[in-house]
Every structure is written in structure tokens, then in C-alpha cells.
Design a protein around this motif. Structure first.
Motif, PDB file in Angstrom:
ATOM      1  N   GLU A   1       8.342  95.390  48.114  1.00 54.06           N
ATOM      2  CA  GLU A   1       7.716  94.146  48.554  1.00 54.06           C
ATOM      3  C   GLU A   1       6.879  94.425  49.798  1.00 54.06           C
ATOM      4  N   TRP A   2       5.581  94.190  49.695  1.00 54.51           N
ATOM      5  CA  TRP A   2       4.652  94.482  50.778  1.00 54.51           C
ATOM      6  C   TRP A   2       3.831  93.244  51.105  1.00 54.51           C
ATOM      7  N   LEU A   3       3.525  93.093  52.392  1.00 48.84           N
ATOM      8  CA  LEU A   3       2.627  92.045  52.844  1.00 48.84           C
ATOM      9  C   LEU A   3       1.227  92.632  52.991  1.00 48.84           C
ATOM     10  N   GLU A   4       0.242  91.863  52.645  1.00 47.12           N
ATOM     11  CA  GLU A   4      -1.139  92.322  52.753  1.00 47.12           C
ATOM     12  C   GLU A   4      -1.653  92.038  54.164  1.00 47.12           C
ATOM     13  N   ILE A   5      -2.035  93.074  54.877  1.00 43.86           N
ATOM     14  CA  ILE A   5      -2.552  92.920  56.240  1.00 43.86           C
ATOM     15  C   ILE A   5      -3.867  93.682  56.357  1.00 43.86           C
ATOM     16  N   GLY A   6      -4.524  93.519  57.509  1.00 46.66           N
ATOM     17  CA  GLY A   6      -5.750  94.266  57.759  1.00 46.66           C
ATOM     18  C   GLY A   6      -6.993  93.635  57.191  1.00 46.66           C
ATOM     19  N   ALA A   7      -6.957  92.336  56.914  1.00 45.99           N
ATOM     20  CA  ALA A   7      -8.145  91.684  56.374  1.00 45.99           C
ATOM     21  C   ALA A   7      -9.330  91.812  57.323  1.00 45.99           C
ATOM     22  N   GLU A   8      -9.050  91.803  58.625  1.00 46.15           N
ATOM     23  CA  GLU A   8     -10.122  91.916  59.606  1.00 46.15           C
ATOM     24  C   GLU A   8     -10.791  93.285  59.599  1.00 46.15           C
ATOM     25  N   LEU A   9     -10.145  94.255  58.943  1.00 42.62           N
ATOM     26  CA  LEU A   9     -10.701  95.605  58.814  1.00 42.62           C
ATOM     27  C   LEU A   9     -11.242  95.851  57.412  1.00 42.62           C
TER      28      LEU A   9
ATOM     29  N   SER B   1      -1.286  95.749  67.954  1.00 42.76           N
ATOM     30  CA  SER B   1      -0.360  94.716  67.486  1.00 42.76           C
ATOM     31  C   SER B   1       0.728  95.255  66.568  1.00 42.76           C
ATOM     32  N   HIS B   2       0.696  96.538  66.255  1.00 45.77           N
ATOM     33  CA  HIS B   2       1.678  97.108  65.334  1.00 45.77           C
ATOM     34  C   HIS B   2       2.353  98.330  65.952  1.00 45.77           C
ATOM     35  N   PRO B   3       3.605  98.199  66.369  1.00 48.89           N
ATOM     36  CA  PRO B   3       4.328  99.334  66.964  1.00 48.89           C
ATOM     37  C   PRO B   3       4.368 100.562  66.071  1.00 48.89           C
ATOM     38  N   ALA B   4       4.390 100.358  64.757  1.00 44.28           N
ATOM     39  CA  ALA B   4       4.434 101.517  63.862  1.00 44.28           C
ATOM     40  C   ALA B   4       3.188 102.368  63.999  1.00 44.28           C
TER      41      ALA B   4
ATOM     42  N   PRO C   1     -10.280 100.883  53.394  1.00 38.33           N
ATOM     43  CA  PRO C   1      -8.837 101.117  53.460  1.00 38.33           C
ATOM     44  C   PRO C   1      -8.062 100.029  52.714  1.00 38.33           C
ATOM     45  N   THR C   2      -6.803 100.290  52.510  1.00 36.39           N
ATOM     46  CA  THR C   2      -5.837  99.251  52.194  1.00 36.39           C
ATOM     47  C   THR C   2      -4.665  99.429  53.140  1.00 36.39           C
ATOM     48  N   ILE C   3      -4.130  98.313  53.640  1.00 31.53           N
ATOM     49  CA  ILE C   3      -3.045  98.364  54.621  1.00 31.53           C
ATOM     50  C   ILE C   3      -2.001  97.336  54.223  1.00 31.53           C
ATOM     51  N   LEU C   4      -0.775  97.796  54.031  1.00 32.43           N
ATOM     52  CA  LEU C   4       0.318  96.937  53.586  1.00 32.43           C
ATOM     53  C   LEU C   4       1.483  97.071  54.551  1.00 32.43           C
ATOM     54  N   LEU C   5       2.208  95.970  54.747  1.00 34.49           N
ATOM     55  CA  LEU C   5       3.317  95.927  55.700  1.00 34.49           C
ATOM     56  C   LEU C   5       4.600  95.586  54.971  1.00 34.49           C
ATOM     57  N   LYS C   6       5.661  96.334  55.283  1.00 31.98           N
ATOM     58  CA  LYS C   6       6.981  96.020  54.747  1.00 31.98           C
ATOM     59  C   LYS C   6       7.971  95.971  55.901  1.00 31.98           C
ATOM     60  N   LYS C   7       8.708  94.877  55.995  1.00 32.57           N
ATOM     61  CA  LYS C   7       9.753  94.772  57.002  1.00 32.57           C
ATOM     62  C   LYS C   7      10.994  95.483  56.501  1.00 32.57           C
ATOM     63  N   ARG C   8      11.480  96.400  57.301  1.00 34.21           N
ATOM     64  CA  ARG C   8      12.644  97.183  56.912  1.00 34.21           C
ATOM     65  C   ARG C   8      13.912  96.511  57.399  1.00 34.21           C
ATOM     66  N   ASP C   9      14.935  96.473  56.538  1.00 33.71           N
ATOM     67  CA  ASP C   9      16.213  95.851  56.909  1.00 33.71           C
ATOM     68  C   ASP C   9      17.133  96.827  57.634  1.00 33.71           C
ATOM     69  N   ASP C  10      16.864  98.127  57.511  1.00 31.64           N
ATOM     70  CA  ASP C  10      17.744  99.121  58.129  1.00 31.64           C
ATOM     71  C   ASP C  10      17.208  99.529  59.485  1.00 31.64           C
TER      72      ASP C  10
ATOM     73  N   ALA D   1      11.117 101.716  63.983  1.00 36.72           N
ATOM     74  CA  ALA D   1      12.142 100.678  64.048  1.00 36.72           C
ATOM     75  C   ALA D   1      12.159  99.917  62.721  1.00 36.72           C
ATOM     76  N   ASP D   2      11.921  98.595  62.758  1.00 36.73           N
ATOM     77  CA  ASP D   2      11.998  97.811  61.526  1.00 36.73           C
ATOM     78  C   ASP D   2      10.632  97.566  60.900  1.00 36.73           C
ATOM     79  N   GLU D   3       9.602  98.310  61.339  1.00 37.30           N
ATOM     80  CA  GLU D   3       8.271  98.099  60.803  1.00 37.30           C
ATOM     81  C   GLU D   3       7.820  99.326  60.008  1.00 37.30           C
ATOM     82  N   GLU D   4       7.326  99.083  58.814  1.00 35.12           N
ATOM     83  CA  GLU D   4       6.793 100.143  57.977  1.00 35.12           C
ATOM     84  C   GLU D   4       5.423  99.709  57.458  1.00 35.12           C
ATOM     85  N   ILE D   5       4.434 100.585  57.607  1.00 38.25           N
ATOM     86  CA  ILE D   5       3.072 100.288  57.168  1.00 38.25           C
ATOM     87  C   ILE D   5       2.614 101.364  56.194  1.00 38.25           C
TER      88      ILE D   5
END
Length: 554
Positions: A519-527, A470-473, A545-554, A496-500
Motif C-alpha cells: 500500500e503506497w501513497l502517491e506523493i511528489g505531484a509538485e515534482l 519535508s521527508h526525513p527518509a 520520476p515517480t515517488i510513492l510513500l508507505k508508512k511503516r508499522d515497525d 524510522a517509520d517512513e519509507e519512500i
């Protein structure tokens, strides 16, 4: 077999030539997956029946170890007919059923091609050894003895002893990097290369999506047959052979990994590109494994992927070791692509090799699915199967028989898959006996019991694979900011615009770390990923683990 029966039956071609990038590949050892006819040996129709299970894991492709006609002295890695299925495993029609069923389920099919050598029962070798002047006399690596009758040089077999075998018919030695019954083909002969490219075309026309290339760096030898230099004791490593084998005492500069090999690999890639097919090469080299990986995957005219043995051997990887390995790949293969695996049919299962707790097994599965590269998982790995203890009288592997008891061979990782915990032999076969014993302790980990247990490892594998998908990055992205501090490994994956941001505690002691700025979103709760709390700190339990997602504007 008639020519009509051999006629390729093209079924389905991958439309995306980049399908392999970041793919999760499930390895099947066919002798041990599922027996459909009660003879105690797994077969192709058994695989067909279990493909829905494989699809339920969410993988992209399967890799099937050799099923070609063979005398089975090395269990299919000694091929006597590249264009047919050994009756033990079924028929070409059965293989067509594998292709059709897998493609219907959205699964690509990769097959194991053994091109460096054949069986001594292959018709090519029978002709070659008959005389020094027949049409195939130079298809294998032949050499005269030294004046004292000894082999032409000091090359050793990875299965023990000299790599040269005397043949009284030709009064010459022939090269065998493995068993004496596995003579090496001569890739300096153009006709040999053409014949092997024809093998690849045959299976591509039949519908396969790619190849796992066995011992890819063994194809070409030094034409001058120069001696390998010795290694100092402190330089000896044992990633590709057991430490009790003096094979590890040499620097294998001349018997494998020759630069001429790139010429053949480019020819093979040219054949493959017309089918959008992909290959992953097995690089067996203790000193230069990652460097060769970089050479063989460089650019767009060689192999798409290779794997070395950095995570297939040794003790439990530390954060520092993993970071060092990943950075080395970035250094030697900046535009190449690795394929990572913890277990396969040749090494002690990693659950036992690294002595992993359930939490550690989950942590390493999560890590595998977040690494840059593609990933191979080996049948039963998703169940947490440990290495089986096989009595000497039950051994089948010639490698283990040769070096027992210091090295017990590969049978311990090749025992049959267990499907039902309360059925004889785990429902692998309805016959009275399986080709290798089914360990009693494996039955408690059988698929039916695992599926029914929400806490079983198999569900974590499904979640980790699904998370990757589910994550291209994670599938296709680059890797940046590789760090190891203490027992914590961290990196960022960017596409691309995804950074983890990913970090994992590879130790037994809880740790606290500060997340990266931004600014990071908290993801990976299922893990079971931990997230910032208590003034922005992240508290990681052991193997968490800890897994955080940041949407990149560039």
C-alpha cells in the motif's frame, strides 16, 4: 591589523550536531556572486545582500570559496594569511556580518579551508625557504636533487609538469601539487598540524558552522618519496585532471591519499566536535575516490562527509552508472556519508557537460534531492546557467592558459551571477567591468526573469529542496533495493517509520513500470511525479520520476 580586530566574535552555534546529515549546501564563489563596491569583483558584503535570496531556495547552509588574504595566483586557493580577509573581499567585520545575517535567516555557514598548501608569499614559507636550519625549515616538503640535478622523484603537478620546483636559496626542491606558487605543507611535522588546527579554531570561534576541506586527500605525502607507478593507457581516467595532462598517467599511491592522513583528520574532528561543526572533504583521486570517501567518513571520529568526482565529471550519467556508483558507496562506506554535486567552481557546468534539456535538468535536480547523502548546488545551477565560452584574451585561470585550447580551464563556470536581465552586467556590479565577462546568453536566465516565470528551473529547485526537507527518509534515511533496468533507476529510502519508493526515467523514451507491492501513497505531484494508473502501471515520460510513500508499522 590589531590583535583586538582579530579577536574572534562567536555569534551562534548549531544546537543539533547532526545538522549536516542530508543538508542542502549552496556553494558561493565570492569573486562572482555580488559586487558591492563597483570594482567588478564580488565580495562579502555582496553576499550579505543576497542572503535573503539564498534563504528563499530553502537550503540549509552556504559554502563560501576562499576569501583569505592571497596574491590570487589561484584565486584564493593560495593563502598568504589564514587569519584575515583579503581586502578584495572586504574585512573580518564584513565576514562577521555574513555570519550574523546567515544565522538570522537560519542558514549555516561553511568556509573553504585550504590546508594542503599555502601561497609562496605566506610568512611560513618565506622563513622556511631562507635556510635549512631555521625554526620552520621543515614546515614544507623539501628534498635534495638526484645526483644529476633532476627532481627527487617522478611526481607530477595537477596543473602540469613536475610537482617539484628548484629553490636556489636552499639548493633543494620543494613539492607543489598545484602551481609552483603553492608549496605543500609538511604534515609529518607536528608543529604544522598544530598551526593548522589553530586556523580551524580561529574560524570556529568566529562562528562558522563547518568547513569544506579543499583537496583533503593531498595533505600527507609518502615520507620516503617513492615514485608513483605508471598506469596502462586503458587504466587512465580523467575525473580530476584533463585528459591532456599526463598527471592522469600515474597511479598516485605516494604523493597523496596516504594512511597517515587519518591521524590529522581525527585531530581536526576532535577540534570541531566542541562546536557541533561539520566538514565535507573534497576527494581528488581517479582510481580510489569512493574508497577514500569511505575511509575518511568511517565511524564518528573522522569527517562527517566527503565527495568524490563520480557525478562531477564525464558524460550524462545513465541509470546503470548512477546505480553502480550508489552501490559502490554502500559497499565501501556503509556507515559513511557522501555529499553529491553535479557542478562546482572547478568543472564544466553540468547543464552543458551533460547537454541537458529543460526536462532533463529538472529530472536530475529531483534525483539529487532524493539521493542518500547531503547535496551541494553551485551558484547559478538553480537558474540552469550553461558553461560560458571565454575568449583566450579574457582568461584568468592559469590552468586554462596552460592547456588551451584542448582544455579551456575553469573560467567558463566562474562567470558572474546574473541578477537582472535588463541591467548592465546582470546587476552583478554597478562598475563598468566585471572580472570575467558576463555572457549575453546568461542574461535571459537572470534571477528576476526566472522568478517571474512559473516554468523556470529555479522554481523546480525550490520545490525539490522543499520536498526533501519535508521527508526525513530523504534527508537521513538509508537506501535499499538499488536497481537499474534499461533507462530506469529505482531505490527505496527508509528512515524510522517512513519509507519512500523512488524511480526515474533517465532516458529520452517513455517507459512503463510496475510499482512495488504494498500500500503506497502517491506523493511528489509538485515534482511532476507520475503515479499508478491503467491496471496499476506507471507510465514515465522522459526524465520523469515517480515517488510513492508507505508508512511503516515497525
Amino acid at each position: 591589523m590589531t590583535a583586538e580586530q582579530r579577536q574572534p566574535k562567536l555569534t551562534h552555534l548549531a544546537k543539533n550536531p547532526d545538522w549536516w546529515r542530508g543538508a542542502v549546501i549552496y556553494q558561493i564563489y565570492p569573486r562572482s556572486y555580488q559586487d558591492s563596491n563597483g570594482d567588478g569583483i564580488g565580495d562579502l558584503l555582496g553576499i550579505v545582500g543576497r542572503l535573503p535570496y539564498i534563504a528563499s531556495l530553502g537550503v540549509d547552509a552556504i559554502w563560501i570559496s576562499p576569501f583569505f588574504t592571497s596574491p590570487m595566483k589561484d584565486f584564493g586557493y593560495d593563502v598568504s594569511d589564514y587569519f584575515d580577509v583579503d581586502p578584495m573581499f572586504g574585512s573580518l567585520a564584513d565576514f562577521d556580518a555574513v555570519i550574523e545575517t546567515a544565522h538570522t535567516l537560519g542558514i549555516k555557514v561553511m568556509i573553504d579551508l585550504v590546508l594542503s598548501h599555502t601561497s609562496d608569499e605566506h610568512p611560513w614559507f618565506k622563513v622556511s625557504r631562507a635556510s635549512r636550519d631555521n625554526p620552520r625549515a621543515d614546515w614544507y616538503v623539501w628534498a635534495d636533487a638526484k645526483d644529476d640535478g633532476t627532481p627527487p622523484n617522478n611526481w607530477l603537478s595537477i596543473f602540469g609538469g613536475s610537482a617539484w620546483q628548484w629553490d636556489p636559496a636552499r639548493m633543494q626542491y620543494y613539492l607543489h601539487n598545484f602551481l609552483t606558487s603553492q608549496p605543500d605543507l609538511n604534515f609529518h611535522n607536528e608543529d604544522v598540524q598544530e598551526a593548522l588546527l589553530g586556523v580551524a579554531r580561529f574560524w570556529l570561534e568566529r562562528g562558522v558552522d563547518g568547513f569544506r576541506l579543499d583537496t583533503i586527500n593531498f595533505y600527507t605525502h609518502d615520507a620516503e618519496l617513492r615514485n608513483n607507478p605508471a598506469l596502462k593507457p586503458e587504466e587512465r581516467q580523467s575525473k580530476t585532471a584533463p585528459s591532456v595532462n599526463p598527471y592522469t598517467w600515474q597511479n598516485h599511491l605516494y604523493d597523496k591519499s596516504r594512511p597517515e592522513n587519518l591521524v590529522f583528520l581525527r585531530r581536526l574532528r576532535e577540534v570541531m566536535k566542541h562546536y557541533n561543526a561539520a566538514a565535507v572533504g573534497e576527494v581528488g583521486d581517479d582510481q580510489r575516490g569512493l574508497e577514500i570517501l569511505g575511509e575518511y567518513t568511517k565511524g564518528d571520529d573522522l569527517m562527517q562527509m566527503c565527495y568524490a568526482f563520480e557525478l562531477l565529471s564525464g558524460s550524462t550519467p545513465s541509470a546503470g552508472y548512477v546505480a553502480e556508483t550508489l552501490q559502490a558507496v554502500e559497499d565501501v562506506a556503509p556507515d559513511g556519508w557522501a555529499c553529491w554535486a553535479y557542478s562546482n567552481h572547478d568543472v564544466v557546468r553540468h547543464i552543458s557537460r551533460w547537454d541537458l534539456s529543460p526536462a532533463a535538468a529538472r529530472g536530475f535536480a529531483t534525483l539529487l534531492m532524493c539521493l542518500k547523502g547531503s547535496a551541494c548546488i553551485y551558484q547559478g545551477e538553480e537558474l540552469g546557467l550553461p558553461e560560458a565560452e571565454i575568449a583566450f584574451d579574457d582568461l584568468q585561470d592559469p590552468y586554462g592558459i596552460e592547456f588551451w585550447p584542448e582544455f579551456k580551464g575553469r573560467d567558463g563556470c566562474r562567470t558572474p551571477m546574473v541578477w537582472e536581465h535588463d541591467r548592465a552586467l546582470g546587476a552583478f556590479t554597478n562598475g563598468a567591468k566585471s572580472w570575467l565577462p558576463v555572457p549575453q546568453e546568461h542574461l535571459a536566465l537572470a534571477v528576476d526573469r526566472a522568478n517571474a516565470d512559473p516554468g523556470a528551473l529555479i522554481h523546480h529547485y525550490r520545490r525539490a529542496i522543499g520536498f526533501r526537507q519535508s521527508h526525513p527518509a530523504l534527508k537521513k534515511g538509508g537506501i535499499e533495493d538499488l536497481r537499474a533496468y534499461g533507462q530506469v533507476l529505482s531505490f527505496r529510502r527508509v528512515h524510522a517509520d517512513e519509507e519512500i519508493y523512488f524511480a526515474i526515467n533517465l532516458g529520452e523514451t517513455p517507459v512503463t513500470l510496475t510499482p512495488p507491492a504494498g500500500e503506497w501513497l502517491e506523493i511528489g505531484a509538485e515534482l511532476n511525479a507520475a503515479h499508478p494508473r491503467h491496471e496499476g502501471q506507471i507510465h514515465l515520460a522522459h526524465w520523469q520520476p515517480t515517488i510513492l510513500l508507505k508508512k511503516r508499522d515497525d
